[in-house]
Design a protein around this motif. Structure first.
Motif, PDB file in Angstrom:
ATOM      1  N   ALA A 378       0.836  -1.212   0.000  1.00 46.75           N
ATOM      2  CA  ALA A 378       0.000   0.000   0.000  1.00 46.75           C
ATOM      3  C   ALA A 378       0.868   1.257   0.000  1.00 46.75           C
ATOM      4  O   ALA A 378       0.606   2.210  -0.751  1.00 46.75           O
ATOM      5  N   PHE A 379       1.918   1.266   0.840  1.00 48.75           N
ATOM      6  CA  PHE A 379       2.814   2.421   0.894  1.00 48.75           C
ATOM      7  C   PHE A 379       3.559   2.591  -0.435  1.00 48.75           C
ATOM      8  O   PHE A 379       3.807   3.714  -0.878  1.00 48.75           O
ATOM      9  N   GLU A 380       3.911   1.479  -1.059  1.00 49.01           N
ATOM     10  CA  GLU A 380       4.609   1.521  -2.344  1.00 49.01           C
ATOM     11  C   GLU A 380       3.702   2.058  -3.449  1.00 49.01           C
ATOM     12  O   GLU A 380       4.148   2.835  -4.301  1.00 49.01           O
ATOM     13  N   ILE A 387       9.263   1.649  -0.540  1.00 53.36           N
ATOM     14  CA  ILE A 387       9.662   0.344   0.024  1.00 53.36           C
ATOM     15  C   ILE A 387      10.589  -0.394  -0.938  1.00 53.36           C
ATOM     16  O   ILE A 387      11.565  -1.015  -0.516  1.00 53.36           O
ATOM     17  N   SER A 388      10.304  -0.329  -2.230  1.00 51.21           N
ATOM     18  CA  SER A 388      11.061  -1.116  -3.206  1.00 51.21           C
ATOM     19  C   SER A 388      12.521  -0.680  -3.314  1.00 51.21           C
ATOM     20  O   SER A 388      13.401  -1.513  -3.542  1.00 51.21           O
ATOM     21  N   VAL A 389      12.787   0.619  -3.148  1.00 53.95           N
ATOM     22  CA  VAL A 389      14.179   1.089  -3.247  1.00 53.95           C
ATOM     23  C   VAL A 389      15.028   0.569  -2.080  1.00 53.95           C
ATOM     24  O   VAL A 389      16.106  -0.008  -2.301  1.00 53.95           O
ATOM     25  N   PRO A 390      14.592   0.724  -0.815  1.00 50.86           N
ATOM     26  CA  PRO A 390      15.372   0.113   0.285  1.00 50.86           C
ATOM     27  C   PRO A 390      15.485  -1.411   0.152  1.00 50.86           C
ATOM     28  O   PRO A 390      16.488  -1.998   0.584  1.00 50.86           O
ATOM     29  N   PHE A 391      14.476  -2.027  -0.457  1.00 47.80           N
ATOM     30  CA  PHE A 391      14.425  -3.487  -0.570  1.00 47.80           C
ATOM     31  C   PHE A 391      15.357  -4.024  -1.658  1.00 47.80           C
ATOM     32  O   PHE A 391      15.629  -5.222  -1.700  1.00 47.80           O
ATOM     33  N   GLU A 392      15.852  -3.175  -2.547  1.00 46.87           N
ATOM     34  CA  GLU A 392      16.672  -3.636  -3.678  1.00 46.87           C
ATOM     35  C   GLU A 392      17.799  -4.544  -3.196  1.00 46.87           C
ATOM     36  O   GLU A 392      18.449  -4.279  -2.187  1.00 46.87           O
ATOM     37  N   GLY A 393      18.030  -5.624  -3.962  1.00 50.63           N
ATOM     38  CA  GLY A 393      19.024  -6.607  -3.563  1.00 50.63           C
ATOM     39  C   GLY A 393      18.505  -7.569  -2.517  1.00 50.63           C
ATOM     40  O   GLY A 393      19.265  -8.248  -1.845  1.00 50.63           O
ATOM     41  N   PHE A 394      17.197  -7.647  -2.370  1.00 50.38           N
ATOM     42  CA  PHE A 394      16.507  -8.500  -1.396  1.00 50.38           C
ATOM     43  C   PHE A 394      16.978  -8.210   0.024  1.00 50.38           C
ATOM     44  O   PHE A 394      17.282  -9.101   0.811  1.00 50.38           O
ATOM     45  N   ASN A 395      17.022  -6.925   0.346  1.00 47.23           N
ATOM     46  CA  ASN A 395      17.429  -6.475   1.683  1.00 47.23           C
ATOM     47  C   ASN A 395      16.197  -6.527   2.593  1.00 47.23           C
ATOM     48  O   ASN A 395      15.458  -5.557   2.720  1.00 47.23           O
ATOM     49  N   MET A 396      16.006  -7.665   3.254  1.00 43.29           N
ATOM     50  CA  MET A 396      14.782  -7.875   4.039  1.00 43.29           C
ATOM     51  C   MET A 396      14.666  -6.945   5.247  1.00 43.29           C
ATOM     52  O   MET A 396      13.588  -6.388   5.487  1.00 43.29           O
ATOM     53  N   LEU A 401      11.985  -2.214   7.948  1.00 39.22           N
ATOM     54  CA  LEU A 401      12.112  -0.908   8.589  1.00 39.22           C
ATOM     55  C   LEU A 401      11.487   0.198   7.737  1.00 39.22           C
ATOM     56  O   LEU A 401      10.931   1.158   8.271  1.00 39.22           O
ATOM     57  N   ALA A 402      11.554   0.047   6.414  1.00 41.45           N
ATOM     58  CA  ALA A 402      10.918   1.036   5.545  1.00 41.45           C
ATOM     59  C   ALA A 402       9.408   1.036   5.747  1.00 41.45           C
ATOM     60  O   ALA A 402       8.765   2.095   5.709  1.00 41.45           O
ATOM     61  N   ILE A 403       8.837  -0.153   6.002  1.00 39.66           N
ATOM     62  CA  ILE A 403       7.394  -0.259   6.243  1.00 39.66           C
ATOM     63  C   ILE A 403       7.033   0.324   7.608  1.00 39.66           C
ATOM     64  O   ILE A 403       6.134   1.153   7.728  1.00 39.66           O
ATOM     65  N   THR A 404       7.739  -0.109   8.642  1.00 37.83           N
ATOM     66  CA  THR A 404       7.371   0.307  10.003  1.00 37.83           C
ATOM     67  C   THR A 404       7.579   1.810  10.220  1.00 37.83           C
ATOM     68  O   THR A 404       6.847   2.436  10.981  1.00 37.83           O
ATOM     69  N   PHE A 411       9.571   4.814  14.979  1.00 36.72           N
ATOM     70  CA  PHE A 411      10.789   4.379  15.671  1.00 36.72           C
ATOM     71  C   PHE A 411      10.481   3.273  16.674  1.00 36.72           C
ATOM     72  O   PHE A 411      11.135   2.224  16.693  1.00 36.72           O
ATOM     73  N   LEU A 412       9.440   3.489  17.505  1.00 40.24           N
ATOM     74  CA  LEU A 412       9.066   2.501  18.523  1.00 40.24           C
ATOM     75  C   LEU A 412       8.587   1.209  17.878  1.00 40.24           C
ATOM     76  O   LEU A 412       8.961   0.109  18.314  1.00 40.24           O
ATOM     77  N   VAL A 413       7.771   1.331  16.837  1.00 49.68           N
ATOM     78  CA  VAL A 413       7.246   0.142  16.155  1.00 49.68           C
ATOM     79  C   VAL A 413       8.396  -0.654  15.534  1.00 49.68           C
ATOM     80  O   VAL A 413       8.436  -1.891  15.608  1.00 49.68           O
ATOM     81  N   SER A 414       9.360   0.052  14.940  1.00 47.20           N
ATOM     82  CA  SER A 414      10.522  -0.627  14.347  1.00 47.20           C
ATOM     83  C   SER A 414      11.303  -1.395  15.405  1.00 47.20           C
ATOM     84  O   SER A 414      11.709  -2.549  15.191  1.00 47.20           O
ATOM     85  N   LEU A 415      11.501  -0.763  16.559  1.00 49.80           N
ATOM     86  CA  LEU A 415      12.228  -1.410  17.651  1.00 49.80           C
ATOM     87  C   LEU A 415      11.480  -2.646  18.149  1.00 49.80           C
ATOM     88  O   LEU A 415      12.078  -3.706  18.383  1.00 49.80           O
ATOM     89  N   LEU A 416      10.158  -2.532  18.292  1.00 52.00           N
ATOM     90  CA  LEU A 416       9.355  -3.670  18.750  1.00 52.00           C
ATOM     91  C   LEU A 416       9.395  -4.814  17.748  1.00 52.00           C
ATOM     92  O   LEU A 416       9.392  -5.995  18.126  1.00 52.00           O
ATOM     93  N   PHE A 417       9.455  -4.489  16.452  1.00 50.25           N
ATOM     94  CA  PHE A 417       9.546  -5.539  15.439  1.00 50.25           C
ATOM     95  C   PHE A 417      10.882  -6.265  15.524  1.00 50.25           C
ATOM     96  O   PHE A 417      10.953  -7.482  15.307  1.00 50.25           O
TER      97      PHE A 417
END
Length: 511
Positions: A378-380, A387-396, A401-404, A411-417
């Protein structure tokens, strides 16, 4: 139902199976040494073996997973699904805690990073079974449906439906050791329990699980280190990665030592509540309407295209990188995951076990993928490249983190993930450490020192492999698909043995 009418004389409770220990441990040491000496040559060898395995066995694996799920479903919904398995009149673990352990153990860390990454991968490069334009609105539902195929009914079914029935009956009611070789007892009889090849069977299954568990432990060090660097600026170095893995070793070793009723259960329950908290937050704060709309539409597409996706063979290059890779990965885990489910399911009915593992857990998993991965899509769509640019090279980890970070309190959601992922890997580490120790003794209560040994050794191997770069861990991940070749043959007899056991238990016959 008869109980404990067969207790083989040769089986000594809590005695370590040294042939299995030496074969599996020795091979693991040899793999690490080879990686240190010449990682490029080792990678070439593993890749060649991987290519041969997928080419010769890919179609068989697709048929095996489809048959396992289908037969398990028929057994569960028929009158044969009514009998209780094990030697208890009632389950020893409450249903919620039992389900929490199953979800955390079988979904593992892959369920967080792949939940973010795989829908995005299929969105920007649609699977060949679907004729849609890349990165278009038409690619949304196919991307999610393909992710459901890889993490849905077939994947879960092979991890603990028919094989769990066989293990539980032969161990709890017939007194056979809780080891992978027991799956072949109905075919070969006492020879496979007593014979030297029983040790090779057990060792092959242990190696598959060690490879499959060391890989996520190592990747967790790499991925969380990346996340901490992104969030806090902590240097993404080998020291950081090692400290993360050392902390993980401490958590899952303590958990496995305290046992299923305490550590493993508490860790899994905590992680389920954390996952529910994050799911609820993302549903409310994220693209809510898009998530529900996508889940309903993609689920319909998944069911409509279920057989075409499950049997697709037209593009073997794509298959070998995606579907067949996942099938090999899950097959490698198959026997030991089923052993673990057998250990925690004593006193439960066949129907309850099969439907929970093969149907309920996949439904929860696919909804989780829609919340995390669907939000990313949805964000993409709203902001191409977000999302697709940070993900390039299958960087999971970058995709996650780009989604959260698109969400409120990013920041907090990313840390919790990152915490969620760490505990997911820990719950796999503790349960597989416990189960490998069960293989070494054949009992459902292995010695504490043995659990500690396997817990520490898997973490240590992960640290050694990441010290030479991600290539070592990558080679080990691909190696699990090679080990899936013998393991998939061990699982085959369950297709007819499990229904036979269920039928005879339901009709009062002798098994």
């Amino acid at each position: 139902m008869k109980t404990t009418e067969h207790q083989p004389e040769h089986f000594s409770a809590r005695a370590i199976d040294w042939p299995t220990f030496i074969i599996s441990g020795g091979f693991l040491v040899a793999f690490v040494v080879a990686a240190i000496v010449n990682i490029d040559y080792l990678s070439e060898m593993v890749n060649a073996a991987y290519a041969t395995s997928t080419r010769l066995f890919g179609a068989y694996w697709q048929a095996l997973l489809l048959a396992t799920f289908g037969i398990g479903l028929v057994v569960a919904i028929s009158p044969w699904g009514k009998p209780r398995l094990g030697n208890l009149a009632q389950p020893e673990i409450t249903s919620f805690k039992w389900f929490a352990i199953i979800m955390c153990t079988l979904l593992a860390g892959g369920g967080v990073f792949f939940a973010a990454a795989e829908p995005m991968a299929h969105f920007v490069a649609p699977p060949p079974v679907f004729d849609v334009a890349a990165s278009s609105s038409a690619a949304v539902y196919p991307a999610l449906a393909q992710s459901y195929m890889h993490w849905g009914f077939l994947a879960w079914g092979i991890l603990g439906s028919l094989t769990t029935i066989v293990f539980m009956h032969l161990h709890y009611n017939k007194g056979l050791p809780l080891k992978p070789r027991t799956l072949l007892y109905p075919v070969f009889g006492e020879r496979v329990i007593r014979g030297w090849y029983g040790g090779i069977i057990d060792a092959a299954c242990v190696l598959a699980v060690v490879a499959g568990t060391v890989g996520p432990i190592g990747f967790l060090g790499l991925q969380v280190s990346y996340g901490l660097n992104d969030l806090f600026g902590i240097p993404n170095t080998y020291l950081t990665q090692s400290l993360i893995i050392l902390g993980l070793i401490g958590v899952y070793t303590i958990s496995t030592v305290t046992g299923i009723q305490r550590g493993i259960q508490l860790l899994s329950t905590f992680n389920v509540f954390l996952a529910l908290l994050l799911m609820t937050f993302m549903l409310i704060a994220g693209p809510t309407a898009f998530i529900f709309d996508s889940y309903i539409n993609a689920s319909g597409l998944y069911l409509a295209k279920f057989l075409p996706m499950a049997t697709f063979r037209a593009d073997t290059a794509w298959l070998n990188q995606w579907t067949v890779f996942f099938w090999g990965w899950f097959l490698g885990y198959g026997p030991l995951m089923a052993m673990f489910i057998a250990r925690i399911s004593n006193g439960r009915r066949i129907r309850e076990i099969v439907l929970t593992v093969s149907v309920v857990a996949p439904i929860v998993t696919t909804f989780w993928f829609t919340i995390v991965g669907g939000s990313g899509v949805a964000f993409e769509l709203a902001n191409p490249g977000a999302i697709s640019v940070p993900f390039e090279g299958f960087n999971m980890p970058a995709a996650l983190l780009a989604i959260t970070q698109q969400l409120p309190l990013g920041f907090l959601v990313s840390l919790l993930f990152l915490i969620l992922t760490t505990i997911f890997v820990a719950t796999t580490g503790d349960s597989m450490t416990y189960t490998i120790s069960m293989v070494m003794t054949g009992t459902d209560d292995p010695p504490t020192l043995l659990r500690v040994f396997w817990g520490v050794i898997m973490g240590t191997v992960a640290m050694i492999l990441i010290s030479i770069g991600s290539g070592g861990i990558g080679a080990l991940q691909y190696f699990i698909v090679v080990t899936a070749v013998p393991v998939s043959l061990i699982l085959l007899p369950s297709l007819w043995v499990a229904p036979k056991i269920a039928r005879e238990l339901a009709t009062g016959g002798h098994t």
